[in-house]
Design a protein around this motif. Structure first.
Motif, PDB file in Angstrom:
ATOM      1  N   VAL A  98      27.230  -7.349 -20.956  1.00 58.21           N
ATOM      2  CA  VAL A  98      25.949  -8.263 -19.922  1.00 58.21           C
ATOM      3  C   VAL A  98      26.782  -9.634 -19.854  1.00 58.21           C
ATOM      4  N   PHE A  99      26.627  -9.510 -17.984  1.00 51.89           N
ATOM      5  CA  PHE A  99      27.455 -10.248 -17.299  1.00 51.89           C
ATOM      6  C   PHE A  99      26.615 -11.839 -17.440  1.00 51.89           C
ATOM      7  N   ALA A 100      27.669 -12.830 -17.124  1.00 49.66           N
ATOM      8  CA  ALA A 100      27.017 -14.201 -17.181  1.00 49.66           C
ATOM      9  C   ALA A 100      26.486 -13.929 -15.480  1.00 49.66           C
ATOM     10  N   LYS A 101      27.090 -13.875 -14.797  1.00 52.22           N
ATOM     11  CA  LYS A 101      26.970 -13.950 -13.017  1.00 52.22           C
ATOM     12  C   LYS A 101      26.634 -12.446 -12.553  1.00 52.22           C
ATOM     13  N   PRO A 102      26.410 -12.400 -11.501  1.00 52.39           N
ATOM     14  CA  PRO A 102      26.288 -10.717 -11.637  1.00 52.39           C
ATOM     15  C   PRO A 102      27.425 -10.295 -10.882  1.00 52.39           C
ATOM     16  N   LEU A 103      28.057  -9.122 -10.806  1.00 53.66           N
ATOM     17  CA  LEU A 103      28.629  -9.183  -9.741  1.00 53.66           C
ATOM     18  C   LEU A 103      28.490  -7.906  -8.778  1.00 53.66           C
ATOM     19  N   ILE A 104      29.246  -8.078  -7.462  1.00 57.88           N
ATOM     20  CA  ILE A 104      28.601  -7.901  -6.378  1.00 57.88           C
ATOM     21  C   ILE A 104      29.887  -6.385  -5.610  1.00 57.88           C
ATOM     22  N   ASP A 105      29.552  -5.494  -5.859  1.00 54.43           N
ATOM     23  CA  ASP A 105      30.588  -4.062  -5.354  1.00 54.43           C
ATOM     24  C   ASP A 105      30.069  -3.409  -4.027  1.00 54.43           C
ATOM     25  N   PHE A 106      31.523  -3.550  -3.305  1.00 53.15           N
ATOM     26  CA  PHE A 106      30.462  -2.868  -1.718  1.00 53.15           C
ATOM     27  C   PHE A 106      31.215  -1.443  -1.427  1.00 53.15           C
ATOM     28  N   TYR A 107      30.794  -0.832  -1.055  1.00 56.12           N
ATOM     29  CA  TYR A 107      31.376   0.664  -1.388  1.00 56.12           C
ATOM     30  C   TYR A 107      31.399   1.395   0.446  1.00 56.12           C
ATOM     31  N   LEU A 108      32.266   1.943   0.523  1.00 50.07           N
ATOM     32  CA  LEU A 108      31.998   2.099   2.835  1.00 50.07           C
ATOM     33  C   LEU A 108      31.302   3.842   2.139  1.00 50.07           C
ATOM     34  N   LYS A 109      29.919   3.764   2.943  1.00 48.64           N
ATOM     35  CA  LYS A 109      29.299   4.755   3.308  1.00 48.64           C
ATOM     36  C   LYS A 109      29.775   5.626   3.983  1.00 48.64           C
ATOM     37  N   ASN A 110      30.377   7.105   3.418  1.00 49.88           N
ATOM     38  CA  ASN A 110      31.664   8.401   4.270  1.00 49.88           C
ATOM     39  C   ASN A 110      31.781   9.345   3.432  1.00 49.88           C
ATOM     40  N   ASP A 111      30.506  10.273   3.511  1.00 52.02           N
ATOM     41  CA  ASP A 111      30.807  11.408   2.531  1.00 52.02           C
ATOM     42  C   ASP A 111      32.448  12.172   2.183  1.00 52.02           C
ATOM     43  N   GLU A 112      33.182  11.681   3.504  1.00 53.00           N
ATOM     44  CA  GLU A 112      34.491  12.751   3.293  1.00 53.00           C
ATOM     45  C   GLU A 112      35.263  12.225   2.403  1.00 53.00           C
ATOM     46  N   LEU A 113      35.653  10.680   2.476  1.00 46.35           N
ATOM     47  CA  LEU A 113      36.663   9.919   1.619  1.00 46.35           C
ATOM     48  C   LEU A 113      35.434   9.574   0.328  1.00 46.35           C
ATOM     49  N   ASN A 114      34.001   9.759  -0.082  1.00 42.35           N
ATOM     50  CA  ASN A 114      34.086  10.096  -1.031  1.00 42.35           C
ATOM     51  C   ASN A 114      33.411   8.669  -1.490  1.00 42.35           C
ATOM     52  N   ASP A 115      32.492   7.467  -0.196  1.00 44.76           N
ATOM     53  CA  ASP A 115      32.293   6.747  -0.383  1.00 44.76           C
ATOM     54  C   ASP A 115      32.759   5.325  -0.841  1.00 44.76           C
ATOM     55  N   PHE A 137      10.217  11.098   1.589  1.00 45.98           N
ATOM     56  CA  PHE A 137      11.235  11.080   0.376  1.00 45.98           C
ATOM     57  C   PHE A 137      10.968  12.661  -0.018  1.00 45.98           C
ATOM     58  N   LYS A 138      12.206  13.005  -0.064  1.00 43.93           N
ATOM     59  CA  LYS A 138      12.158  14.553  -0.594  1.00 43.93           C
ATOM     60  C   LYS A 138      12.015  14.523  -1.591  1.00 43.93           C
ATOM     61  N   ASP A 139      12.349  15.782  -2.621  1.00 46.64           N
ATOM     62  CA  ASP A 139      12.367  16.201  -3.523  1.00 46.64           C
ATOM     63  C   ASP A 139      14.315  16.952  -4.542  1.00 46.64           C
ATOM     64  N   ASP A 140      14.683  16.331  -3.686  1.00 43.24           N
ATOM     65  CA  ASP A 140      15.716  16.466  -3.748  1.00 43.24           C
ATOM     66  C   ASP A 140      16.495  15.289  -4.724  1.00 43.24           C
ATOM     67  N   ALA A 141      16.689  16.139  -5.979  1.00 48.08           N
ATOM     68  CA  ALA A 141      18.046  14.948  -5.883  1.00 48.08           C
ATOM     69  C   ALA A 141      19.603  15.163  -6.196  1.00 48.08           C
ATOM     70  N   THR A 142      20.574  14.595  -6.293  1.00 48.14           N
ATOM     71  CA  THR A 142      21.344  14.807  -6.171  1.00 48.14           C
ATOM     72  C   THR A 142      22.893  14.132  -7.078  1.00 48.14           C
ATOM     73  N   ALA A 143      23.649  14.305  -6.993  1.00 46.14           N
ATOM     74  CA  ALA A 143      24.706  13.450  -7.466  1.00 46.14           C
ATOM     75  C   ALA A 143      26.208  13.655  -7.719  1.00 46.14           C
ATOM     76  N   PHE A 144      27.343  13.041  -8.250  1.00 48.12           N
ATOM     77  CA  PHE A 144      28.301  12.729  -8.208  1.00 48.12           C
ATOM     78  C   PHE A 144      28.647  13.490  -6.020  1.00 48.12           C
ATOM     79  N   ASN A 145      28.591  13.195  -5.716  1.00 47.29           N
ATOM     80  CA  ASN A 145      28.424  13.515  -4.551  1.00 47.29           C
ATOM     81  C   ASN A 145      28.592  14.669  -3.862  1.00 47.29           C
ATOM     82  N   ALA A 146      27.015  15.027  -4.093  1.00 48.71           N
ATOM     83  CA  ALA A 146      26.341  16.334  -3.886  1.00 48.71           C
ATOM     84  C   ALA A 146      26.888  17.270  -4.717  1.00 48.71           C
ATOM     85  N   LEU A 147      27.710  17.078  -5.636  1.00 47.55           N
ATOM     86  CA  LEU A 147      28.418  18.357  -6.144  1.00 47.55           C
ATOM     87  C   LEU A 147      27.311  18.894  -7.406  1.00 47.55           C
TER      88      LEU A 147
END
Ligand code: UDP
Length: 246
Positions: free
Chosen positions: A113-130, A29-39
């Motif tokens: 707060v949701f009565a039922k959890p919401l599940i969202d899927f994102y494609l792992k693809n940095d070029e397309l910005n997930d 585990f590295k000490d680096d932190a990134t956010a907003f697609n490493a911006l």
């Protein structure tokens, strides 16, 4: 890391090394932190160690509750041994409370707060910005079969049920989290990656006045205060919990 092991892969927050046993890997585990697609990038000394220790404890909790995970054991404080998996290129996000990208992309009010959890899927693809992706697109792209997709949804809901109760016990609201899964050498689906304040939103809600203190990566994303102080607090509460002190 001991240079006897080959670096197989380096991501934004972790390095993956080979292990003597071909079915295993060593994850640093590295000490680096990134956010907003490493911006946005920064380094926090000791973050890797805290995320590794927190993840190890959470994986143990999940394993004790019959969730199949890649975690095997800690190697040292910022390194763990895990089963080698072929990572499925999806980020599976479960939301109990509306926040973050969901509120930017929809008219749902932050904090709902949701009565039922919401599940969202994102494609792992940095070029397309997930990008956000649908179940039908996942099947069309042959990322997962319909059966395996259903299994991942079932596992994600079970993990949420376990984690929600656990974090509530240590005074935290589990707002949302991101999971990654993969196939082991027997083609079994295992939970991979990490479970830490880098990929979970954890709120410390004041019972009297309702004020919310984020103890997660939002401190870095939105400049909300000392990141390491928050991560250390999460680690401390986990270590002090009755779960790990029976
Ligand atoms: N998340 C993550 N990696 C990502 C995107 C999101 O671990 O690349 C986690 C994030 O920490 C949060 C949850 O997934 O716990 C939902 O994040 P959201 O979609 O709201 O995105 P954000 O607001 O962070 O851009």
């Amino acid at each position: 890391m001991n240079n006897k092991y080959d670096l197989i892969y380096e991501g934004k927050a972790k390095k993956v090394f080979s292990h003597d046993d071909a079915d295993k890997v060593i994850i640093e585990f590295k000490d680096d932190a990134t956010a907003f697609n490493a911006l946005k990038k920064a380094k926090f000394e000791g973050k890797g160690k805290l995320n590794c220790l927190i993840s190890a404890k959470i994986f143990k909790l999940l394993i004790n509750n019959n969730i199949p995970t890649h975690f095997l054991e800690l190697y040292n404080e910022n390194t763990m041994i895990a089963q080698k998996i072929k990572v499925i290129p999806l980020e599976v996000v479960l939301r109990n409370t509306a926040y973050g990208s969901l509120c930017k992309q929809t008219t749902i009010k932050s904090g709902t707060v949701f009565a039922k959890p919401l599940i969202d899927f994102y494609l792992k693809n940095d070029e397309l910005n997930d990008p956000l992706i649908t179940k039908d697109r996942i099947e069309l792209m042959k990322i997962l079969s319909s059966n395996d997709l259903n299994l991942i949804i079932e596992l994600t809901l079970k993990i949420n049920a376990i984690l929600k109760i656990f974090f509530k016990k240590i005074g935290l609201q589990l707002v949302d989290f991101k999971l990654e899964f993969g196939y082991d050498y027997k083609n079994k689906i295992l939970l991979g990656d990490e479970i830490s304040p880098d990929n979970c939103r954890l709120w410390d809600v004041n019972k009297e006045n309702g004020t919310i203190v984020s103890l997660d990566k939002d401190r870095f994303r939105n400049d909300l205060g000392d990141l390491m102080e928050a991560y250390a607090e999460i680690n401390r509460r986990i270590n002090d919990s009755t779960e790990f002190n029976p």
